[in-house]
Scaffold this active site. Structure first.
Site, PDB file in Angstrom:
ATOM      1  N   GLU A  89       0.832  -1.198   0.000  1.00 51.25           N
ATOM      2  CA  GLU A  89       0.000   0.000   0.000  1.00 51.25           C
ATOM      3  C   GLU A  89       0.864   1.244   0.000  1.00 51.25           C
ATOM      4  O   GLU A  89       1.944   1.264   0.604  1.00 51.25           O
ATOM      5  CB  GLU A  89      -0.927  -0.017   1.220  1.00 51.25           C
ATOM      6  CG  GLU A  89      -1.937  -1.149   1.175  1.00 51.25           C
ATOM      7  CD  GLU A  89      -2.825  -1.240   2.396  1.00 51.25           C
ATOM      8  OE1 GLU A  89      -3.857  -1.925   2.305  1.00 51.25           O
ATOM      9  OE2 GLU A  89      -2.487  -0.634   3.432  1.00 51.25           O
ATOM     10  N   CYS A 117       1.675  -1.740  15.486  1.00 49.34           N
ATOM     11  CA  CYS A 117       1.596  -1.463  14.060  1.00 49.34           C
ATOM     12  C   CYS A 117       0.942  -2.610  13.300  1.00 49.34           C
ATOM     13  O   CYS A 117       1.334  -3.776  13.469  1.00 49.34           O
ATOM     14  CB  CYS A 117       3.001  -1.202  13.519  1.00 49.34           C
ATOM     15  SG  CYS A 117       3.081  -0.932  11.732  1.00 49.34           S
TER      16      CYS A 117
END
Length: 346
Positions: A89, A117
């Protein structure tokens, strides 16, 4: 027939890989790539026959955009599918002044396992090739127009794929191509000390950001496993070295999590770590990730933490939350990939 993917090649490499006898042809093709061309047919200063031959040999893109997500705040996230079927991404961020920044990925997944994360939960599939990094930037420009900055803050640990990043930066900053200024490039690391020294000594001369999050040795080792082999005292020395060697101020980033690293003691430890070196501090209220055992901090927590740092004379910036509805905020990259896999029953 194996095709050559050329978005990560320099003019002389294009000549060699494409069998071009005239050097200026390599420069012409390189300029077209930097200007966003997606096929040889667009290269009108090449003859029709030349374009046909080149189209048989090579492709200007090795990857493709498979999904475009847009947040109401203007943030745009692209899902890019790589030639082996894996995906990464990349995100467009726009600030209050309208400046556009490409946040690009350098790895498919990440091996650093930072507990807060989303990308860290995926594990590492592989490093990206230089052309796969360059293509993310070009895809974002095709979607959003000319970009002002690039930050290596997407998926992956940049200092674990430094050769590919160096090559991608060389391509993007080349005067005959995209000609992006190196002053507009920032690399963010979780704290890989060897890589910081390598970058300081061998370039390129870009801005460095370090995801510090906490200056508490025990806590940092718990939530950022990189700290177990890259301890805080040595990391601080490396940061100071980078700042002195390059003459560039280093950014310390801190993802703030309620009750974890927002108290007075946490602030004092960060002050002690930062004082005496040329740094500014970016505070980022944690962006929630489903399934992770953390909580977003309250406005009061963030304000008190910020005030303590500022009262100590530190340069502090509170980052605005952007891109959260599309999983494009700091720490959220990879969510779309996980959701897609779950829907597919993988």
């Amino acid at each position: 027939m194996n095709r050559t993917y050329i978005a990560g090649l320099l003019p002389d490499e294009l000549c060699r890989e494409l069998g071009l006898a005239q050097k200026f042809r390599g420069t012409q093709i390189f300029k077209w790539i930097g200007n966003g061309a997606v096929s040889f047919e667009q290269m009108t200063n090449l003859s029709k026959d030349e374009r046909a031959v080149l189209s048989e040999k090579a492709s200007l893109r090795s990857s493709c955009v498979s999904q475009v997500l847009k947040d109401p705040d203007g943030t745009i996230k692209l899902q890019v599918t790589l030639r082996d079927g894996r995906a990464v991404e990349t995100v467009l961020l726009t600030d209050k002044e309208g400046r556009k920044t490409a946040c690009v990925s350098c790895q498919a997944g990440c091996a650093m396992k930072c507990a807060f994360c989303q990308t860290g939960q995926l594990g590492l599939a592989r490093n990206l090739e230089p052309e796969e990094i360059v293509e993310q930037f070009l895809f974002l420009e095709a979607e959003c127009g000319k970009l002002d900055n690039i930050v290596f803050m997407g998926m992956g640990e940049p200092l674990m794929n430094l050769p590919a990043i160096r090559k991608a930066i060389t391509v993007l900053t080349h005067k005959d191509g995209r000609n992006l200024s190196s002053r507009r490039i920032t690399l963010s690391t979780s704290g890989v000390i060897k890589g910081i020294y390598d970058l300081a000594d061998n370039g390129p001369l870009i801005r460095l950001a370090v995801s510090l999050t906490t200056a508490d040795e025990e806590l940092r080792s718990q939530i950022m496993p990189v700290n177990r082999t890259n301890p805080l005292p040595e990391l601080r020395t490396a940061i100071a070295y980078y700042a002195e060697k390059t003459g560039k101020r280093v950014t310390l980033e801190a993802a703030l999590m309620a009750g974890k690293n927002t108290g007075k003691e946490s602030a004092e430890r960060m002050i002690q770590f930062a004082q005496g070196i040329d740094v500014n501090i970016n505070l980022i209220p944690w962006n929630s990730v489903e399934g992770l055992p953390f909580t977003e901090p309250s406005a009061a927590e963030v304000r008190n933490f910020t005030d303590i740092l500022k009262n100590a004379g530190l340069n502090v910036t509170l980052r605005t939350k952007r891109g959260r509805t599309i999983g494009g905020a700091c720490g959220q990259l990879g969510k779309t990939l996980v959701d897609s896999a779950q829907k597919s029953g993988l």
